[in-house]
Design a protein around this motif. Structure first.
Motif, PDB file in Angstrom:
ATOM      1  N   HIS A  27      46.507  46.298  26.925  1.00  0.00           N
ATOM      2  CA  HIS A  27      46.145  44.909  26.374  1.00  0.00           C
ATOM      3  C   HIS A  27      46.253  43.722  27.454  1.00  0.00           C
ATOM      4  O   HIS A  27      45.536  42.714  27.275  1.00  0.00           O
ATOM      5  CB  HIS A  27      47.103  44.897  25.219  1.00  0.00           C
ATOM      6  CG  HIS A  27      46.810  45.509  24.000  1.00  0.00           C
ATOM      7  ND1 HIS A  27      45.227  45.811  23.524  1.00  0.00           N
ATOM      8  CD2 HIS A  27      47.657  46.194  23.312  1.00  0.00           C
ATOM      9  CE1 HIS A  27      45.700  46.658  22.536  1.00  0.00           C
ATOM     10  NE2 HIS A  27      46.722  46.933  22.474  1.00  0.00           N
ATOM     11  N   ALA A  28      47.311  43.705  28.373  1.00  0.00           N
ATOM     12  CA  ALA A  28      47.280  42.688  29.293  1.00  0.00           C
ATOM     13  C   ALA A  28      46.215  42.776  30.238  1.00  0.00           C
ATOM     14  O   ALA A  28      45.631  41.758  30.742  1.00  0.00           O
ATOM     15  CB  ALA A  28      48.853  43.046  30.317  1.00  0.00           C
ATOM     16  N   ALA A  29      45.638  43.968  30.554  1.00  0.00           N
ATOM     17  CA  ALA A  29      44.403  43.938  31.409  1.00  0.00           C
ATOM     18  C   ALA A  29      43.313  43.446  30.652  1.00  0.00           C
ATOM     19  O   ALA A  29      42.471  42.782  31.333  1.00  0.00           O
ATOM     20  CB  ALA A  29      44.084  45.267  31.865  1.00  0.00           C
ATOM     21  N   SER A  62      43.175  39.914  38.760  1.00  0.00           N
ATOM     22  CA  SER A  62      44.254  40.487  39.158  1.00  0.00           C
ATOM     23  C   SER A  62      45.580  39.598  39.242  1.00  0.00           C
ATOM     24  O   SER A  62      46.661  40.029  39.082  1.00  0.00           O
ATOM     25  CB  SER A  62      44.331  41.115  40.826  1.00  0.00           C
ATOM     26  OG  SER A  62      45.322  41.763  41.204  1.00  0.00           O
ATOM     27  N   ALA A  63      45.336  38.423  39.735  1.00  0.00           N
ATOM     28  CA  ALA A  63      46.363  37.339  39.541  1.00  0.00           C
ATOM     29  C   ALA A  63      46.729  37.199  38.232  1.00  0.00           C
ATOM     30  O   ALA A  63      48.237  37.154  37.940  1.00  0.00           O
ATOM     31  CB  ALA A  63      45.846  35.887  40.304  1.00  0.00           C
ATOM     32  N   HIS A  64      45.993  37.139  37.321  1.00  0.00           N
ATOM     33  CA  HIS A  64      46.254  36.855  35.732  1.00  0.00           C
ATOM     34  C   HIS A  64      46.884  38.145  35.169  1.00  0.00           C
ATOM     35  O   HIS A  64      47.928  37.896  34.102  1.00  0.00           O
ATOM     36  CB  HIS A  64      44.971  36.525  35.000  1.00  0.00           C
ATOM     37  CG  HIS A  64      44.769  35.063  35.215  1.00  0.00           C
ATOM     38  ND1 HIS A  64      44.570  34.167  34.185  1.00  0.00           N
ATOM     39  CD2 HIS A  64      43.983  34.387  36.236  1.00  0.00           C
ATOM     40  CE1 HIS A  64      44.339  33.059  34.389  1.00  0.00           C
ATOM     41  NE2 HIS A  64      43.931  33.215  35.795  1.00  0.00           N
ATOM     42  N   LEU A  65      46.585  39.309  35.753  1.00  0.00           N
ATOM     43  CA  LEU A  65      47.063  40.406  35.188  1.00  0.00           C
ATOM     44  C   LEU A  65      48.447  40.629  35.537  1.00  0.00           C
ATOM     45  O   LEU A  65      49.358  41.042  34.889  1.00  0.00           O
ATOM     46  CB  LEU A  65      46.460  41.860  36.064  1.00  0.00           C
ATOM     47  CG  LEU A  65      47.111  43.150  35.658  1.00  0.00           C
ATOM     48  CD1 LEU A  65      46.529  43.348  34.164  1.00  0.00           C
ATOM     49  CD2 LEU A  65      46.508  44.207  36.477  1.00  0.00           C
ATOM     50  N   LEU A  66      48.985  40.117  36.502  1.00  0.00           N
ATOM     51  CA  LEU A  66      50.347  39.968  36.991  1.00  0.00           C
ATOM     52  C   LEU A  66      51.130  39.150  35.831  1.00  0.00           C
ATOM     53  O   LEU A  66      52.374  39.601  35.776  1.00  0.00           O
ATOM     54  CB  LEU A  66      50.705  39.437  38.432  1.00  0.00           C
ATOM     55  CG  LEU A  66      49.923  40.441  39.546  1.00  0.00           C
ATOM     56  CD1 LEU A  66      50.183  39.910  40.902  1.00  0.00           C
ATOM     57  CD2 LEU A  66      50.541  41.706  39.658  1.00  0.00           C
ATOM     58  N   GLU A  67      50.666  38.113  35.692  1.00  0.00           N
ATOM     59  CA  GLU A  67      51.450  37.341  34.767  1.00  0.00           C
ATOM     60  C   GLU A  67      51.548  38.128  33.402  1.00  0.00           C
ATOM     61  O   GLU A  67      52.516  38.139  32.774  1.00  0.00           O
ATOM     62  CB  GLU A  67      50.674  36.072  34.646  1.00  0.00           C
ATOM     63  CG  GLU A  67      51.103  35.023  33.479  1.00  0.00           C
ATOM     64  CD  GLU A  67      52.558  34.545  33.659  1.00  0.00           C
ATOM     65  OE1 GLU A  67      53.198  33.844  32.676  1.00  0.00           O
ATOM     66  OE2 GLU A  67      52.853  34.510  34.891  1.00  0.00           O
ATOM     67  N   GLU A  68      50.126  38.611  32.898  1.00  0.00           N
ATOM     68  CA  GLU A  68      50.181  39.318  31.634  1.00  0.00           C
ATOM     69  C   GLU A  68      51.114  40.285  31.617  1.00  0.00           C
ATOM     70  O   GLU A  68      51.781  40.615  30.502  1.00  0.00           O
ATOM     71  CB  GLU A  68      48.837  39.634  31.443  1.00  0.00           C
ATOM     72  CG  GLU A  68      47.839  38.541  31.173  1.00  0.00           C
ATOM     73  CD  GLU A  68      47.894  37.709  29.930  1.00  0.00           C
ATOM     74  OE1 GLU A  68      48.676  38.127  29.169  1.00  0.00           O
ATOM     75  OE2 GLU A  68      47.354  36.552  29.936  1.00  0.00           O
TER      76      GLU A  68
END
Length: 457
Positions: free
Chosen positions: A378-380, A446-452
């Motif tokens: 879901h984060a991805a 990828s940058a947003h994925l780390l936050e999610e």
């Protein structure tokens, strides 16, 4: 907000990222060719130095062949740990004649970066490194703990990586693994690959007489290994596309109803598919669509056949030996070791009289199926939608990525397969390319994925 600052950093440094990628691509790190061993070392050093400049703890780990780069930043206590995998080695560029520009001189045409390694895997791998850089340079830290492992032997089997992972499960322990070495479904249609096929690859040598014979003198009196080979290969699969190895389908995990509907919902034209490939009709296992056959049903294919005379003009030889290479793409829950046993038994049973068969097993890997309802998945989805502007499709692919099974086996972790490339990127072929727009979208995702992922703790 941190993500706004991250996004601004990505925009400001977009040109720098492209130039850095070009510099990495110029290193001809062809793992299969010993003449390039010094280049694989240079590529590893380039990545190590880049990670160190970001502020990560980075090292080069020697192996029996090409080195592994490992880096970590573990300054987020209580947050999940993410393992990012990639590979810096590339396929040989040959044949060179079809290349429109030198394979190791990255060239931009029509918004695409053309070079060997552009999409497989330097360009895609680099997106994650630049996402990490954006966080470290902007905020001084990462929202999750990050471990990075970049190998130099993916294109030649990666046996040394498996040894390293098996010997260091605590060092590499993580909550999520992330790999970008696949493709989107189509331009403007990003995808998360939740299923990969496994592989069982074999070779057989069929031996007849102790020397080549005259077909007029000996034909009809002794077995012809080429004829016997043809019979054996024909016995592997029927005209309905079903594999005839006894017990082959016993453990095949059936497609769920939602998956079959998801395949039907994908924007796919069979007519365009046929036209692109220049075939007048598709072929495969009865009862399944083309996309289901490609991505989610087991297959059997012959890859090469040799024996006898194939030069110009006739030669009435009865060859003493013939051979073939063939493989099975596997699906959950098939075991490559069990499939090898079944195939070996099938061939022993169906070998014609008068010949002997040597059976060789080359490699095997299990299929992979990731839970699409997990927090990481879901984060991805959220991260990709934030970057690409549309929600990703969920797809299964017919290819095999052995490292995914390796991480599952030794680290007990599922992998998020986030492909930024396109199906026509010509990976492994001449004029390999990678869309620069997708390169930058991949960095942002990828940058947003780390936050999610940080919110899944």
């Amino acid at each position: 907000m941190s993500l706004d600052r991250i996004d601004e950093y990505l925009k400001e440094h977009a040109g720098d990222f492209e130039e850095q990628l070009k510099e990495l691509i110029r290193i001809p790190s062809v793992s299969a060719q010993p003449d390039h061993d010094s280049d694989t070392r240079r590529a590893a050093e380039f990545i190590r130095d880049d990670l160190a400049r970001m502020g990560m703890t980075a090292e080069i780990i020697p192996t029996k062949r090409h080195p592994i780069v490992y880096a970590e930043s573990l300054g987020a206590p209580g947050k999940p740990t993410v393992l990012i995998y990639g590979h810096y080695d590339v396929q040989p560029p040959e044949p060179l004649e079809p290349w429109l520009s030198p394979p190791f001189e990255p060239t931009v045409r029509n918004g695409n970066l053309y070079a060997r390694g552009a999409t497989d895997d330097k360009g895609q791998m680099f997106t994650h490194l630049k996402a990490v850089e954006a966080w470290l340079k902007t905020t001084g830290g990462l929202p999750v703990n990050v471990k990075i492992i970049i190998e130099g032997e993916e294109e030649i089997g990666g046996s040394n990586l498996e040894t390293y992972v098996a010997e260091n499960p605590d060092k590499l322990a993580c909550d999520y693994a992330v790999i970008s070495d696949t493709s989107q479904f189509a331009p403007g249609k990003p995808a998360i690959t939740y299923g990969l096929k496994g592989l069982a690859y074999f070779e057989i040598h069929v031996q007849g007489a102790n020397r080549d014979l005259h077909s007029g003198t000996y034909g009809g009196a002794v077995a012809n290994p080429l004829n016997a080979l043809a019979n054996i290969l024909d016995g592997l699969k029927g005209p309905d596309g079903r594999i005839k190895v006894e017990g082959f389908y016993d453990k095949v995990k059936p497609l769920e109803d939602w998956e079959r509907q998801a395949f039907r919902d994908l924007p796919f034209s069979e007519e365009e598919f046929r036209t692109e490939l220049g075939v007048n009709e598709v072929f495969g296992e009865e009862g399944y669509s083309t996309l289901e056959r490609k991505g989610a049903r087991p297959t059997c294919d012959v890859h090469g056949v040799w024996g006898g005379y194939s030069g110009p003009g006739p030669k009435t030889v009865l060859p003493c030996k013939a051979g073939a290479k063939f493989s099975f793409r596997l699906v959950p829950d098939q075991d490559p070791v069990e499939i090898e046993r079944l195939v070996r038994k099938h061939i022993e049973t169906h070998t014609p009289p008068g010949v002997t068969v040597e059976f060789i097993s080359h490699q095997g890997s299990p299929a992979v199926l990731v839970d699409v309802d997990s927090p990481g998945f879901h984060a991805a989805v959220k991260a990709i939608e934030a970057s690409f502007g549309v929600a990703p499709l969920f797809i299964r692919e017919g290819g095999s990525i052995p490292v995914v099974g390796l991480l599952k086996k030794h680290l007990k972790v599922d992998t998020l397969l986030l492909g930024w490339g396109q199906n026509d990127d010509n990976l492994h072929g001449p004029n390999e390319k990678f869309s620069l727009a997708d390169f930058h979208r991949g960095i942002k995702a990828s940058a947003h994925l780390l936050e999610e992922l940080s919110r899944t703790s």
